[in-house]
Each structure stands twice: as C-alpha cells, then as structure tokens.
Design a protein around this motif. Structure first.
Motif, short mmCIF file in Angstrom:
data_model
loop_
_atom_site.label_atom_id
_atom_site.label_comp_id
_atom_site.label_asym_id
_atom_site.label_seq_id
_atom_site.Cartn_x
_atom_site.Cartn_y
_atom_site.Cartn_z
N ILE A 2 0.87 -1.19 0.00
CA ILE A 2 0.00 0.00 0.00
C ILE A 2 0.91 1.23 0.00
O ILE A 2 1.85 1.32 0.80
N SER A 42 -0.35 10.76 3.90
CA SER A 42 -1.80 10.63 3.76
C SER A 42 -2.45 10.46 5.13
O SER A 42 -1.81 10.06 6.10
N SER A 65 6.03 8.87 2.21
CA SER A 65 6.98 9.68 2.99
C SER A 65 7.57 8.93 4.19
O SER A 65 8.29 9.52 4.98
N ASN A 66 7.25 7.64 4.28
CA ASN A 66 7.82 6.88 5.40
C ASN A 66 8.28 5.51 4.95
O ASN A 66 8.16 4.53 5.67
N GLY A 102 1.44 8.63 0.78
CA GLY A 102 2.28 9.71 0.25
C GLY A 102 3.73 9.28 0.06
O GLY A 102 4.55 10.08 -0.38
C1 FAD Z 1 10.15 15.78 5.90
C2 FAD Z 1 9.39 14.75 6.68
C3 FAD Z 1 8.99 15.02 7.98
C4 FAD Z 1 8.29 14.07 8.72
N1 FAD Z 1 7.90 14.39 9.98
C5 FAD Z 1 7.23 13.49 10.73
C6 FAD Z 1 6.81 13.83 12.05
O1 FAD Z 1 7.03 14.93 12.53
N2 FAD Z 1 6.15 12.89 12.75
C7 FAD Z 1 5.87 11.66 12.25
O2 FAD Z 1 5.25 10.85 12.95
N3 FAD Z 1 6.23 11.32 10.99
C8 FAD Z 1 6.91 12.20 10.22
N4 FAD Z 1 7.31 11.87 8.96
C9 FAD Z 1 7.03 10.52 8.45
C10 FAD Z 1 5.77 10.43 7.56
O3 FAD Z 1 5.40 11.67 7.05
C11 FAD Z 1 4.58 9.83 8.31
O4 FAD Z 1 4.90 8.57 8.83
C12 FAD Z 1 3.34 9.70 7.42
O5 FAD Z 1 2.23 9.31 8.20
C13 FAD Z 1 3.52 8.69 6.31
O6 FAD Z 1 2.40 8.78 5.47
P1 FAD Z 1 2.43 8.28 3.97
O7 FAD Z 1 1.06 8.38 3.43
O8 FAD Z 1 3.49 9.00 3.22
O9 FAD Z 1 2.83 6.75 4.18
P2 FAD Z 1 3.68 5.85 3.20
O10 FAD Z 1 5.11 6.23 3.30
O11 FAD Z 1 3.07 5.81 1.87
O12 FAD Z 1 3.47 4.45 3.92
C14 FAD Z 1 4.02 4.19 5.19
C15 FAD Z 1 3.62 2.75 5.60
O13 FAD Z 1 2.23 2.68 5.81
C16 FAD Z 1 1.61 1.77 4.89
N5 FAD Z 1 0.36 2.42 4.46
C17 FAD Z 1 0.22 3.64 3.90
N6 FAD Z 1 -1.08 3.92 3.73
C18 FAD Z 1 -1.78 2.85 4.18
C19 FAD Z 1 -3.17 2.53 4.26
N7 FAD Z 1 -4.11 3.38 3.83
N8 FAD Z 1 -3.52 1.33 4.76
C20 FAD Z 1 -2.59 0.45 5.20
N9 FAD Z 1 -1.26 0.70 5.14
C21 FAD Z 1 -0.86 1.89 4.66
C22 FAD Z 1 2.61 1.58 3.76
O14 FAD Z 1 2.47 0.31 3.15
C23 FAD Z 1 3.93 1.72 4.51
O15 FAD Z 1 4.26 0.52 5.14
C24 FAD Z 1 8.01 12.80 8.17
C25 FAD Z 1 8.41 12.52 6.85
C26 FAD Z 1 9.10 13.49 6.12
C27 FAD Z 1 9.49 13.17 4.71
#
Ligand code: FAD
Length: 441
Positions: free
Chosen positions: A149, A218, A154-155, A152
């Motif tokens: 899945i 997201s 970002s993790n 965004g």
């Molecule tokens: C510059 C920067 C700053 C950040 N600061 C913080 C912060 O202050 N605090 C913090 O906690 N995090 C922070 N993060 C980390 C990140 O932004 C968060 O963890 C965010 O919630 C990840 O969301 P995503 O949609 O990009 O997840 P993704 O990177 O797309 O996915 C992360 C994980 O979740 C799973 N996943 C994603 N969506 C779903 C879904 N709908 N159902 C089931 N599984 C799913 C994916 O398979 C993957 O394993 C930061 C990242 C960056 C780049």
C-alpha cells in the motif's frame, strides 16, 4: 467459517425488497425501499452483541435473507434512485458508473516516495473506493502479486524494485459525523493529504491536530505509526478507523484500543502488519481544545503575543515555521523525516548509558522508562553532516538521512546500518528505524 468468508456478501431480506451489502461480520449497508423508485441507505455497525447476532443471521440464515450475486445486487440497486446517499458510502450510489481499474505496469516509484530512490513497481493501481480495493486485491490474489500500500510515500525506503502490486490509496472525502457546538467528529478518506486535512480542520475551528501540521503523507497512514510532533500524537484525537482485510475483503472498524497505539507504533506495524488497507479515519476535535505549547520552540515563536491573543491557528503557523527551518524539504532533498526512533530504555539499561555518558540527552517518561534523543546519539558519534556517495546525514538534523540525488535504497540502508552499529559500540544502545524498509519477499 466466518474467517474464511469473502466480503462483501449480498443479501435480500425474504418477504421484502430490502437489500444488504454485508462488508464484514459487523458492517452492512442497507438499501430500504422508499416508495416505488427510491432507496433509503443506512449504514449498520454491529458494535454490540445483539446487532452482531442479527448480522450473522443475515449472513448465515438463508431462511431470513436470500444470497444474491453482485451483478443481481447492482441491477436491483440501479433500478431505483438513492435518496440522500451516505457521503462516505458513495461507492454504492449506483447512478455513478464504476470505472474499471487501470492497472499500469513498470511504474517508477521515485516521484511517489519522498526519499526519491529509483524503484520500479511491476504493477500499480490507484484506488478510489473500498470496491476498487477489493477488486485490486482480488487481481493480486489471482496473479500471485505481493501487495504494497502506498500513501504519500513519505515513510518508506524502497530497497529494490517491487515485484508485486503497489496499491495507491486515493479514497477522498471529509464528512462531519456529529457536532455538538464544541466537539466535532469527522470522517476523513485515507487518500486525503494529512497536511491539507490539518489546514482544513484549523480553518473550520476544529482544533487538536494543529501541532501535526506539515507532516507529509496521507490520512490513512497517520495511525500506522501514530504520527506525532510537538507534544501531540494522532492517537490524541483518534476515534476509529475502518480497514479492508487484504485476504477476505472484510471491512472492520478499529476503535482506539484495538489500534494498540504506542510511540510511532500501532497494531498495523506489529501483529496485523500487511493485513489491512485503511480506508477512512474518524477524528474527534474540539473548538475549545487546549493549546499545546509545551515545546520551547513554539513558545519562542509566539513570544510577541500575549497568551490570551494566541489562537490554534497561531500555534499551527509557528509549528510550520519551525519545521521549515529545521527539516529538509523532500521536494528539494530526498528524505523520509526521522529515519530512527528515539530509543526507550528501562531504568537498568538507562543507568548503564548514564554512567558512561552523564550528559546523555533524555526524557523521563510517565511509566518510569527513559527516552533518549537518537539525534544526539548520532551527532555525538560523529555522523551529523557526514556525506557518503549520494547519501548522508543531514547537516542540521542528525536523525534525518538524505538522498542528495541518485542514491539507491541499498546505499541509504547501508549507511543506516553503519550508524546503528557505531552508536551501539559507542553507547551500547541499539537504534531502530522508524522508516518502513520495503523489500519484495
Ligand atoms: C520531511 C518529513 C517530515 C516528517 N515528519 C514526521 C513527524 O514529525 N512525525 C511523524 O510521525 N512522521 C513524520 N514523517 C514521516 C511520515 O510523514 C509519516 O509517517 C506519514 O504518516 C507517512 O504517510 P504516507 O502516506 O506517506 O505513508 P507511506 O510512506 O506511503 O506508507 C508508510 C507505511 O504505511 C503503509 N500504508 C500507507 N497507507 C496505508 C493505508 N491506507 N492502509 C494500510 N497501510 C498503509 C505503507 O504500506 C507503509 O508501510 C516525516 C516525513 C518526512 C518526509
């Protein structure tokens, strides 16, 4: 039997024209005839035992409800208009033609992840509804594709190409569930941008998540690691979420307890890892929520204001200014935020570190454990600002590994492993990555 059943199941109540789309053992959407040409929709969530039994009977007792195929169900629903479709369940509004899913092949994920490393996904699909997700999961099962899945991006750190299916979450929508003038319950689609949701909430005067502004990604991923910043975690305003089971298609509601939130943790990163696709998250916010200004950085950003002048929006803007000054913008330099978690030690392990390093930066937690600042450990070990090939440790923030351009996932991971090893040798503390390491199995 229940566990093996695939969802949704479709039923018609005997002796009436009422239809049910049963999405899990506790979820059903009812279509009740309204006059001769309309449906009234109701969403049922069997949170108590009597309603659970009622739903089981609908599922299992043919004498009460006849099973109908999906095609028959869709035809029957299409024969009438839906009176006031439930916003969050718009997928069953049969007047909207369901577009076929578009599976793409060999999609480059570089631009879909903030680390910006190259990784080809063999199959990729954007989903916009629960139905889409079930269809995509079915295709994955039929073709033996492993599913990842993507929100965004970002993790995650992609270690290589993804040989299976990447399913990009695109479920949108924001719906107020209840509002008593202070407390507001809001349901948000998993594919909404987290930061846009924070901006929207603060704009509406729904407060509680303003300290979490500018976290990329997201809404659906926010409970995955219980995102947190500046003294607030998503669990503080979380009500429940709904998720589709990857194997059965069941829709299940997880309340606060069921998510087993911890520091950058939830059940979805532990026991139920890779089992569920989160489709929507319900939050509870308050117009009169207290301001969260414990962090010195927020206080100094707002020192020109009297306390009574400070609104939640000011706190949000202060957080945004601080973050912009401290963290590299992924649009300019690939990264995934903090690469490592702050280690939490019990008293004995902490005393051992303290005896050799009395200056160690730490916080005492309520349960008597100790949280060490991973950034401090990495900086003291001499890694801050170090560059190795195309990647390195950010010069202002030792917790953040960066891709200067062209780094591979393997290269970044090797750097992370070397940091972990070095910190272990120097401090006796084992760092754990916060970022999800993605490898096709
Ligand atoms: C510059 C920067 C700053 C950040 N600061 C913080 C912060 O202050 N605090 C913090 O906690 N995090 C922070 N993060 C980390 C990140 O932004 C968060 O963890 C965010 O919630 C990840 O969301 P995503 O949609 O990009 O997840 P993704 O990177 O797309 O996915 C992360 C994980 O979740 C799973 N996943 C994603 N969506 C779903 C879904 N709908 N159902 C089931 N599984 C799913 C994916 O398979 C993957 O394993 C930061 C990242 C960056 C780049």
């Amino acid at each position: 039997m229940q566990m093996m059943m695939e969802y949704p199941q479709y039923r018609m109540l005997e002796g009436s024209e009422t239809l049910y789309a049963i999405e899990g053992p506790r979820h059903a959407i009812e279509f009740q005839p309204l006059g001769s040409n309309q449906w009234m929709m109701h969403a049922h969530f069997a949170s108590d035992y009597p309603r659970f039994v009622w739903m089981q009977e609908l599922l299992l007792k043919a004498a009460q409800a006849r099973a109908v195929s999906k095609e028959e169900f869709v035809d029957l629903v299409n024969a009438r208009e839906v009176h006031e479709p439930l916003a969050c369940l718009g997928r069953f509004n049969a007047s909207e033609a369901h577009e076929a899913l578009r599976f793409e092949t060999n999609v480059e994920l570089q631009a879909l992840t903030t680390f910006g490393v190259s990784s080809i996904s063999r199959h990729h699909v954007l989903v916009g509804s629960d139905e889409d997700i079930r269809e995509a999961l079915k295709a994955a099962k039929q073709n033996d594709w492993e599913v990842l899945i993507v929100g965004g991006g970002s993790n995650v750190l992609m270690h290589s190409d993804w040989e299976g299916l990447t399913l990009q979450q695109g479920i949108k929508g924001i719906q107020v569930l209840s509002d008593d003038g202070n407390r507001v319950e809001v349901l948000v689609g998993a594919g909404e941008s987290w930061h846009d949701w924070v901006l929207h909430a603060v704009e509406q005067g729904w407060n509680g998540i303003e300290n979490l502004a500018l976290i990329p990604g997201s809404v659906g991923a926010s409970p995955m690691q219980n995102i947190g910043a500046y003294g607030v975690e998503v669990k503080d305003c979380f009500l429940w979420l709904e998720a589709v089971h990857q194997q059965t298609g069941e829709l299940r509601r997880f309340d606060h307890n069921a998510c087993e939130f911890g520091y950058r943790e939830s059940i979805f990163k532990q026991r139920e890892k890779d089992e569920w696709v989160i489709v929507r998250v319900a939050f509870v916010l308050e117009r009169n929520a207290p301001l969260r200004m414990e962090y010195g950085a927020i206080q100094s950003e707002l020192k020109h204001l009297q306390h009574h002048e400070i609104a939640h929006k000011n706190v949000m803007e202060a957080v945004m200014r601080i973050r912009r000054s401290k963290l590299p913008d992924p649009a300019l330099m690939g990264n995934a935020g903090s690469f490592f978690k702050n280690p939490i030690l019990d008293e004995r392990a902490f005393e051992a570190v303290l005896s050799n390093h009395p200056e160690v930066v730490h916080y005492t937690l309520e349960d008597g454990t100790f949280k060490l600042a991973a950034g401090w450990l990495i900086e003291q070990a001499g890694w801050k600002g170090q560059r190795r090939g195309n990647c390195g440790v950010h010069e202002r923030q030792a917790l953040v590994l960066v891709n200067y351009g062209g780094a591979s996932g393997q290269e970044i991971w090797q750097l992370a492993l070397d940091i972990i090893e070095d910190v272990k040798v120097k401090f006796g503390v084992e760092l754990q990555p916060e970022v999800n390491q993605i490898r096709t199995s």
